[in-house]
Design a protein around this motif. Structure first.
Motif, PDB file in Angstrom:
ATOM      1  N   GLY A  13       0.783  -1.236   0.000  1.00 45.61           N
ATOM      2  CA  GLY A  13       0.000   0.000   0.000  1.00 45.61           C
ATOM      3  C   GLY A  13       0.806   1.271   0.000  1.00 45.61           C
ATOM      4  O   GLY A  13       1.796   1.411  -0.739  1.00 45.61           O
ATOM      5  N   THR A  14       0.417   2.184   0.898  1.00 42.64           N
ATOM      6  CA  THR A  14       0.909   3.558   0.896  1.00 42.64           C
ATOM      7  C   THR A  14       2.414   3.674   1.076  1.00 42.64           C
ATOM      8  O   THR A  14       3.061   4.516   0.467  1.00 42.64           O
ATOM      9  CB  THR A  14       0.216   4.341   2.039  1.00 42.64           C
ATOM     10  OG1 THR A  14      -1.177   4.072   1.962  1.00 42.64           O
ATOM     11  CG2 THR A  14       0.456   5.815   1.935  1.00 42.64           C
ATOM     12  N   GLY A  15       2.934   2.884   1.992  1.00 41.86           N
ATOM     13  CA  GLY A  15       4.380   2.904   2.201  1.00 41.86           C
ATOM     14  C   GLY A  15       4.874   4.053   3.051  1.00 41.86           C
ATOM     15  O   GLY A  15       6.007   4.506   2.881  1.00 41.86           O
ATOM     16  N   SER A  16       4.049   4.516   4.003  1.00 45.54           N
ATOM     17  CA  SER A  16       4.567   5.580   4.875  1.00 45.54           C
ATOM     18  C   SER A  16       5.653   5.024   5.799  1.00 45.54           C
ATOM     19  O   SER A  16       6.595   5.749   6.153  1.00 45.54           O
ATOM     20  CB  SER A  16       3.441   6.251   5.671  1.00 45.54           C
ATOM     21  OG  SER A  16       2.916   5.387   6.639  1.00 45.54           O
ATOM     22  N   ASN A  17       5.544   3.774   6.183  1.00 43.56           N
ATOM     23  CA  ASN A  17       6.635   3.177   6.981  1.00 43.56           C
ATOM     24  C   ASN A  17       7.900   3.026   6.147  1.00 43.56           C
ATOM     25  O   ASN A  17       9.004   3.214   6.651  1.00 43.56           O
ATOM     26  CB  ASN A  17       6.203   1.837   7.576  1.00 43.56           C
ATOM     27  CG  ASN A  17       5.390   2.022   8.837  1.00 43.56           C
ATOM     28  OD1 ASN A  17       5.945   2.366   9.883  1.00 43.56           O
ATOM     29  ND2 ASN A  17       4.085   1.834   8.739  1.00 43.56           N
ATOM     30  N   LEU A  18       7.731   2.679   4.873  1.00 46.58           N
ATOM     31  CA  LEU A  18       8.896   2.641   3.983  1.00 46.58           C
ATOM     32  C   LEU A  18       9.547   4.018   3.938  1.00 46.58           C
ATOM     33  O   LEU A  18      10.777   4.137   4.028  1.00 46.58           O
ATOM     34  CB  LEU A  18       8.484   2.220   2.576  1.00 46.58           C
ATOM     35  CG  LEU A  18       9.576   2.441   1.518  1.00 46.58           C
ATOM     36  CD1 LEU A  18      10.741   1.476   1.728  1.00 46.58           C
ATOM     37  CD2 LEU A  18       9.022   2.332   0.109  1.00 46.58           C
ATOM     38  N   ALA A  90       6.121  -4.128   5.585  1.00 49.29           N
ATOM     39  CA  ALA A  90       5.641  -2.769   5.858  1.00 49.29           C
ATOM     40  C   ALA A  90       4.276  -2.595   5.194  1.00 49.29           C
ATOM     41  O   ALA A  90       4.150  -1.971   4.152  1.00 49.29           O
ATOM     42  CB  ALA A  90       6.644  -1.735   5.349  1.00 49.29           C
ATOM     43  N   GLY A  91       3.270  -3.226   5.793  1.00 43.93           N
ATOM     44  CA  GLY A  91       1.941  -3.183   5.206  1.00 43.93           C
ATOM     45  C   GLY A  91       1.812  -4.133   4.032  1.00 43.93           C
ATOM     46  O   GLY A  91       1.220  -3.787   3.013  1.00 43.93           O
ATOM     47  N   ASN A 110       8.023  -7.411  11.395  1.00 46.43           N
ATOM     48  CA  ASN A 110       6.728  -6.849  11.001  1.00 46.43           C
ATOM     49  C   ASN A 110       6.366  -5.733  11.976  1.00 46.43           C
ATOM     50  O   ASN A 110       6.844  -5.713  13.110  1.00 46.43           O
ATOM     51  CB  ASN A 110       5.647  -7.938  11.065  1.00 46.43           C
ATOM     52  CG  ASN A 110       4.294  -7.431  10.601  1.00 46.43           C
ATOM     53  OD1 ASN A 110       4.200  -6.682   9.621  1.00 46.43           O
ATOM     54  ND2 ASN A 110       3.237  -7.817  11.299  1.00 46.43           N
ATOM     55  N   ILE A 111       5.522  -4.819  11.507  1.00 45.07           N
ATOM     56  CA  ILE A 111       4.954  -3.826  12.422  1.00 45.07           C
ATOM     57  C   ILE A 111       3.444  -3.982  12.407  1.00 45.07           C
ATOM     58  O   ILE A 111       2.832  -4.209  11.354  1.00 45.07           O
ATOM     59  CB  ILE A 111       5.381  -2.379  12.082  1.00 45.07           C
ATOM     60  CG1 ILE A 111       4.961  -1.441  13.201  1.00 45.07           C
ATOM     61  CG2 ILE A 111       4.858  -1.923  10.721  1.00 45.07           C
ATOM     62  CD1 ILE A 111       5.781  -0.191  13.309  1.00 45.07           C
ATOM     63  N   HIS A 112       2.865  -3.888  13.599  1.00 46.50           N
ATOM     64  CA  HIS A 112       1.421  -4.107  13.744  1.00 46.50           C
ATOM     65  C   HIS A 112       0.824  -2.967  14.564  1.00 46.50           C
ATOM     66  O   HIS A 112       1.399  -2.585  15.585  1.00 46.50           O
ATOM     67  CB  HIS A 112       1.180  -5.464  14.419  1.00 46.50           C
ATOM     68  CG  HIS A 112      -0.270  -5.809  14.526  1.00 46.50           C
ATOM     69  ND1 HIS A 112      -1.003  -6.259  13.447  1.00 46.50           N
ATOM     70  CD2 HIS A 112      -1.132  -5.729  15.566  1.00 46.50           C
ATOM     71  CE1 HIS A 112      -2.255  -6.453  13.827  1.00 46.50           C
ATOM     72  NE2 HIS A 112      -2.360  -6.140  15.108  1.00 46.50           N
ATOM     73  N   PRO A 113      -0.345  -2.458  14.146  1.00 50.09           N
ATOM     74  CA  PRO A 113      -0.902  -1.275  14.819  1.00 50.09           C
ATOM     75  C   PRO A 113      -1.721  -1.599  16.070  1.00 50.09           C
ATOM     76  O   PRO A 113      -2.891  -1.217  16.177  1.00 50.09           O
ATOM     77  CB  PRO A 113      -1.762  -0.635  13.720  1.00 50.09           C
ATOM     78  CG  PRO A 113      -2.211  -1.786  12.894  1.00 50.09           C
ATOM     79  CD  PRO A 113      -1.103  -2.800  12.922  1.00 50.09           C
ATOM     80  N   HIS A 174       0.170   5.780  13.735  1.00 49.81           N
ATOM     81  CA  HIS A 174       1.017   5.776  12.541  1.00 49.81           C
ATOM     82  C   HIS A 174       2.293   6.595  12.770  1.00 49.81           C
ATOM     83  O   HIS A 174       3.383   6.192  12.381  1.00 49.81           O
ATOM     84  CB  HIS A 174       0.241   6.352  11.353  1.00 49.81           C
ATOM     85  CG  HIS A 174       0.188   5.425  10.185  1.00 49.81           C
ATOM     86  ND1 HIS A 174      -0.976   5.077   9.551  1.00 49.81           N
ATOM     87  CD2 HIS A 174       1.161   4.760   9.526  1.00 49.81           C
ATOM     88  CE1 HIS A 174      -0.706   4.247   8.561  1.00 49.81           C
ATOM     89  NE2 HIS A 174       0.577   4.037   8.514  1.00 49.81           N
ATOM     90  N   GLU A 177       4.603   4.543  14.639  1.00 48.16           N
ATOM     91  CA  GLU A 177       5.194   3.486  13.802  1.00 48.16           C
ATOM     92  C   GLU A 177       6.447   4.006  13.109  1.00 48.16           C
ATOM     93  O   GLU A 177       7.455   3.307  12.996  1.00 48.16           O
ATOM     94  CB  GLU A 177       4.189   3.008  12.746  1.00 48.16           C
ATOM     95  CG  GLU A 177       2.996   2.291  13.318  1.00 48.16           C
ATOM     96  CD  GLU A 177       2.062   1.755  12.243  1.00 48.16           C
ATOM     97  OE1 GLU A 177       2.501   1.578  11.094  1.00 48.16           O
ATOM     98  OE2 GLU A 177       0.887   1.525  12.552  1.00 48.16           O
TER      99      GLU A 177
END
Ligand code: GRF
Length: 216
Positions: A13-18, A90-91, A110-113, A174, A177
């Motif tokens: 998806g969006t890739g804000s964590n990237l 990352a999503g 992994n990251i989990h909200p 977010h 994160e």
């Protein structure tokens, strides 16, 4: 651990964590090198973020494969061509086969909200609000065969405010994160973080079961 740690990022998806990870590698002393970003969706916005940063990208569409195992085998071959020391989810909106998870044992984050073990799966912000929780947050963990169940590395804890909606909570989580994921990746790249036989090892010592906790 080599001086540079090659990282492959998987996203859908969006890739804000990237983006947070990319930004963190711009610090001159970062040992993290994002070697490639791979998506199962050609329209993932995260691919553009990677390309803008000059990072190699690849798309592997799961719909072109006959079942999970076949897709995961092809995905492993694609990933391994980049020779990563660490694989970062990352999503990435795919359930991974046991074969895949075992292949990357100890080098898959992994990251989990949510504050795991609470609220595995989807709709975590809604569920935290419905439960009347006073605190919520996000978790970085090593991936094992149990969905959202692997050993915890670090959690960011935030207070739930009166009037919070799933959207406002998601927004603040977010932002957290984007702090803790680059931190965990850097710890791994520096050789400070690893998965031992009994759980997470940090700076040579067993880490408490909940991982590091960062409060704001
Ligand atoms: C994040 O909420 C993360 O916790 C979950 O997937 C989402 C990815 O968001 N695993 P983004 O694509 O990094 O913005």
């Amino acid at each position: 651990m080599p001086a540079t740690c090659n990282v492959v990022v998987l996203l859908s998806g969006t890739g804000s964590n990237l983006q947070a990870l990319i930004d963190s590698t711009r610090a001159g002393d970062s040992p993290v090198r994002i070697r490639a970003v791979i998506s199962n969706r050609a329209d993932a916005l995260g691919l553009q973020k990677a390309q803008d940063a000059g990072i190699d990208t690849a798309v592997l569409d799961h719909r072109q494969f006959d079942g999970r195992e076949a897709f995961d085998r092809a995905l492993m071959a694609l990933i391994d061509d980049f020779e990563p020391q660490l694989l970062v989810l990352a999503g990435f909106m795919r359930i991974l086969s046991a074969t895949f998870v075992r292949h990357y044992h100890g080098r898959l984050l992994n990251i989990h909200p949510s504050l795991l073990p609470k609220y595995k799966g989807l709709h975590t912000h809604q569920r935290a609000l419905e439960a009347g929780d006073s605190e919520h947050g996000c978790s970085v963990h090593f991936v094992t065969e149990e969905l959202d169940g692997g050993p915890l590395v670090v959690q960011a804890v935030i207070p739930v405010q009166s009037g919070d909606t799933p959207q406002t909570l998601a927004h603040r989580v977010h932002a957290q994160e984007h702090q803790i994921y680059p931190l965990a990746v850097r710890w791994f790249a520096e050789g400070r973080l690893r998965l031992g036989q009994q759980g997470v090892v940090f700076d040579g010592q067993p880490l408490a079961v909940g991982g590091h906790s960062i409060r704001s």
